[in-house]
Motif scaffolding. Structure first.
Motif, PDB file in Angstrom:
ATOM      1  N   GLY A   1      94.668  30.896 -39.263  1.00  0.00           N
ATOM      2  CA  GLY A   1      94.832  29.561 -39.840  1.00  0.00           C
ATOM      3  C   GLY A   1      93.482  28.955 -40.207  1.00  0.00           C
ATOM      4  O   GLY A   1      92.429  29.356 -39.690  1.00  0.00           O
ATOM      5  N   THR A   2      93.545  27.977 -41.068  1.00  0.00           N
ATOM      6  CA  THR A   2      92.342  27.305 -41.591  1.00  0.00           C
ATOM      7  C   THR A   2      91.356  26.944 -40.475  1.00  0.00           C
ATOM      8  O   THR A   2      91.742  26.399 -39.448  1.00  0.00           O
ATOM      9  CB  THR A   2      92.791  26.005 -42.300  1.00  0.00           C
ATOM     10  OG1 THR A   2      93.688  26.361 -43.324  1.00  0.00           O
ATOM     11  CG2 THR A   2      91.621  25.232 -42.869  1.00  0.00           C
TER      12      THR A   2
ATOM     13  N   GLY B   1      96.560  29.715 -34.920  1.00  0.00           N
ATOM     14  CA  GLY B   1      96.726  28.369 -35.472  1.00  0.00           C
ATOM     15  C   GLY B   1      95.434  27.815 -36.040  1.00  0.00           C
ATOM     16  O   GLY B   1      94.326  28.185 -35.616  1.00  0.00           O
ATOM     17  N   ALA B   2      95.584  26.895 -36.980  1.00  0.00           N
ATOM     18  CA  ALA B   2      94.432  26.267 -37.623  1.00  0.00           C
ATOM     19  C   ALA B   2      93.497  25.663 -36.583  1.00  0.00           C
ATOM     20  O   ALA B   2      93.941  25.090 -35.595  1.00  0.00           O
ATOM     21  CB  ALA B   2      94.924  25.185 -38.585  1.00  0.00           C
TER      22      ALA B   2
ATOM     23  N   ILE C   1     101.065  31.148 -27.469  1.00  0.00           N
ATOM     24  CA  ILE C   1     102.097  30.179 -27.091  1.00  0.00           C
ATOM     25  C   ILE C   1     103.500  30.690 -27.403  1.00  0.00           C
ATOM     26  O   ILE C   1     104.477  30.127 -26.928  1.00  0.00           O
ATOM     27  CB  ILE C   1     101.898  28.801 -27.777  1.00  0.00           C
ATOM     28  CG1 ILE C   1     101.833  28.938 -29.310  1.00  0.00           C
ATOM     29  CG2 ILE C   1     100.704  28.062 -27.220  1.00  0.00           C
ATOM     30  CD1 ILE C   1     102.027  27.631 -30.064  1.00  0.00           C
ATOM     31  N   LYS C   2     103.580  31.719 -28.262  1.00  0.00           N
ATOM     32  CA  LYS C   2     104.905  32.232 -28.644  1.00  0.00           C
ATOM     33  C   LYS C   2     104.778  33.720 -28.897  1.00  0.00           C
ATOM     34  O   LYS C   2     103.736  34.180 -29.354  1.00  0.00           O
ATOM     35  CB  LYS C   2     105.348  31.645 -29.990  1.00  0.00           C
ATOM     36  CG  LYS C   2     105.814  30.243 -29.973  1.00  0.00           C
ATOM     37  CD  LYS C   2     106.296  29.831 -31.360  1.00  0.00           C
ATOM     38  CE  LYS C   2     106.484  28.316 -31.393  1.00  0.00           C
ATOM     39  NZ  LYS C   2     106.853  27.814 -32.707  1.00  0.00           N
TER      40      LYS C   2
HETATM   41  C1  COA Z   1     100.017  27.822 -35.150  1.00  0.00           C
HETATM   42  C2  COA Z   1     101.139  27.499 -36.106  1.00  0.00           C
HETATM   43  C3  COA Z   1     101.511  28.753 -36.891  1.00  0.00           C
HETATM   44  C4  COA Z   1     102.320  27.096 -35.188  1.00  0.00           C
HETATM   45  O1  COA Z   1     103.414  26.785 -35.960  1.00  0.00           O
HETATM   46  P1  COA Z   1     104.849  26.737 -35.225  1.00  0.00           P
HETATM   47  O2  COA Z   1     105.180  28.103 -34.706  1.00  0.00           O
HETATM   48  O3  COA Z   1     105.804  26.108 -36.182  1.00  0.00           O
HETATM   49  O4  COA Z   1     104.588  25.869 -33.946  1.00  0.00           O
HETATM   50  P2  COA Z   1     104.890  24.326 -33.658  1.00  0.00           P
HETATM   51  O5  COA Z   1     104.508  23.473 -34.825  1.00  0.00           O
HETATM   52  O6  COA Z   1     106.288  24.278 -33.154  1.00  0.00           O
HETATM   53  O7  COA Z   1     103.874  24.002 -32.478  1.00  0.00           O
HETATM   54  C5  COA Z   1     104.024  24.531 -31.181  1.00  0.00           C
HETATM   55  C6  COA Z   1     103.003  23.861 -30.270  1.00  0.00           C
HETATM   56  O8  COA Z   1     101.695  24.304 -30.646  1.00  0.00           O
HETATM   57  C7  COA Z   1     100.877  23.182 -31.005  1.00  0.00           C
HETATM   58  N1  COA Z   1     100.081  23.588 -32.159  1.00  0.00           N
HETATM   59  C8  COA Z   1     100.539  23.998 -33.365  1.00  0.00           C
HETATM   60  N2  COA Z   1      99.511  24.346 -34.154  1.00  0.00           N
HETATM   61  C9  COA Z   1      98.386  24.141 -33.440  1.00  0.00           C
HETATM   62  C10 COA Z   1      97.020  24.323 -33.731  1.00  0.00           C
HETATM   63  N3  COA Z   1      96.613  24.797 -34.910  1.00  0.00           N
HETATM   64  N4  COA Z   1      96.118  24.052 -32.758  1.00  0.00           N
HETATM   65  C11 COA Z   1      96.538  23.579 -31.548  1.00  0.00           C
HETATM   66  N5  COA Z   1      97.841  23.387 -31.222  1.00  0.00           N
HETATM   67  C12 COA Z   1      98.745  23.672 -32.158  1.00  0.00           C
HETATM   68  C13 COA Z   1     101.869  22.075 -31.370  1.00  0.00           C
HETATM   69  O9  COA Z   1     101.276  20.810 -31.216  1.00  0.00           O
HETATM   70  C14 COA Z   1     102.971  22.342 -30.394  1.00  0.00           C
HETATM   71  O10 COA Z   1     102.583  21.863 -29.135  1.00  0.00           O
HETATM   72  P3  COA Z   1     103.666  21.170 -28.129  1.00  0.00           P
HETATM   73  O11 COA Z   1     104.675  22.268 -27.838  1.00  0.00           O
HETATM   74  O12 COA Z   1     102.840  20.777 -26.958  1.00  0.00           O
HETATM   75  O13 COA Z   1     104.249  20.043 -28.905  1.00  0.00           O
HETATM   76  C15 COA Z   1     100.785  26.370 -37.109  1.00  0.00           C
HETATM   77  O14 COA Z   1     100.764  25.104 -36.463  1.00  0.00           O
HETATM   78  C16 COA Z   1      99.428  26.592 -37.770  1.00  0.00           C
HETATM   79  O15 COA Z   1      98.384  26.152 -37.311  1.00  0.00           O
HETATM   80  N6  COA Z   1      99.468  27.342 -38.894  1.00  0.00           N
HETATM   81  C17 COA Z   1      98.317  27.647 -39.705  1.00  0.00           C
HETATM   82  C18 COA Z   1      98.439  26.932 -41.046  1.00  0.00           C
HETATM   83  C19 COA Z   1      97.277  27.220 -41.947  1.00  0.00           C
HETATM   84  O16 COA Z   1      96.129  27.156 -41.577  1.00  0.00           O
HETATM   85  N7  COA Z   1      97.611  27.567 -43.188  1.00  0.00           N
HETATM   86  C20 COA Z   1      96.631  27.905 -44.206  1.00  0.00           C
HETATM   87  C21 COA Z   1      97.071  27.377 -45.529  1.00  0.00           C
HETATM   88  S1  COA Z   1      95.848  27.590 -46.735  1.00  0.00           S
END
Ligand code: COA
Length: 233
Positions: free
Chosen positions: A172-173, A190-191, A213-214
């Motif tokens: 992630g970013t 995650g970002a 976390i998953k």
């Molecule tokens: C990590 C990621 C994939 C998780 O998505 P998800 O599986 O839908 O997970 P959720 O949104 O349900 O979040 C689950 C938990 O992780 C936490 N979380 C999600 N992303 C996080 C991150 N980047 N950093 C820290 N915590 C994060 C949430 O706050 C949540 O915490 P909680 O259970 O205490 O409420 C997503 O948040 C992410 O960061 N994706 C990267 C996006 C990106 O950079 N894209 C590039 C586009 S150019």
């Protein structure tokens, strides 16, 4: 006769527009590509005009255009793999490497077909990147990195030396990965995370330091339970 090479972009969403923008910037620097348009398997998109380019049709369009250059404008690692593997089997296609004129590719960097390097991305020196990888805006990979296929490294990530990123990893970013912290296939970080220890295959890991976390179900096509890093030779 024109020396321009015909190219189409597969996809018509935001990511396809990003890739189209890179191809246009390459042409601004040096006329290279004759952009024919976009392809999308959703018939609702056919004939629409996106960022000045017509959606010419779906995959079937490729039957009539053997040997065409095609770049996949899809940001998701899994979807990119599914599309690439299907198109490769069905059609006669060339997947060029697309490098923004403002990207830096240093000595002894090997890049696999279909890879896309965005503006201000940096591949420093002595590293291998496989096929259909994505090095997004301002992302950096460095010496000794072994980056498999279908890896997506999103904007402003930094991957320190001697890291292995297995097939389909998504960073992630703004993710930082310290030296030696390998990441297993189809894991998503995650970002804004900081990876300081190896991460197993098929997890979502977040935070600084990044922790899983998953667990994710392995994609249908993934090799069964291979140990971290063993996909690469
Ligand atoms: C990590 C990621 C994939 C998780 O998505 P998800 O599986 O839908 O997970 P959720 O949104 O349900 O979040 C689950 C938990 O992780 C936490 N979380 C999600 N992303 C996080 C991150 N980047 N950093 C820290 N915590 C994060 C949430 O706050 C949540 O915490 P909680 O259970 O205490 O409420 C997503 O948040 C992410 O960061 N994706 C990267 C996006 C990106 O950079 N894209 C590039 C586009 S150019």
């Amino acid at each position: 006769m024109s020396d321009l090479k015909n190219i189409v972009i597969f996809g018509s969403g935001g990511w396809a527009r990003e890739v189209l923008g890179i191809v246009e910037m390459i042409n601004r620097q040096s006329a290279t590509w004759n952009i024919l348009g976009l392809l999308d398997d959703d018939p609702k998109q056919h004939g629409s005009v996106i960022a000045g380019q017509t959606v010419l049709g779906g995959s079937d369009w490729l039957y009539e255009h053997p040997g065409i250059n095609l770049v996949i404008g899809i940001g998701s690692s899994i979807t990119r793999k599914q599309i690439a593997e299907r198109l490769m089997v069905q059609f006669d296609i060339v997947f060029p490497i697309i490098i923004h004129p403002l990207a830096y590719v240093g000595p002894r960097v090997s890049l696999g077909e279909g890879s896309v390097l965005h503006a201000y991305s940096v591949a420093t020196v002595d590293l291998q990147m496989g096929r259909h990888n994505l090095l997004n805006v301002g992302a950096m990979v460095s010496h000794g990195n072994r980056i498999a296929d279908y890896v997506s490294i999103h904007p402003h990530c930094n991957v320190s030396g001697d890291v292995t990123l297995c097939e389909g990893v998504e960073l992630g970013t703004g993710t930082d990965v310290i030296q030696g912290a390998n990441i297993g296939s189809y894991s998503i970080v995650g970002a804004g995370s900081v990876v300081v220890k190896p991460i197993e295959a098929c997890c979502v890991a977040v935070g600084a330091p990044a922790k899983p976390i998953k667990r994710l179900a392995p994609p249908m096509f993934a090799p069964a339970a291979v140990p971290l890093g063993s996909e690469l030779s």
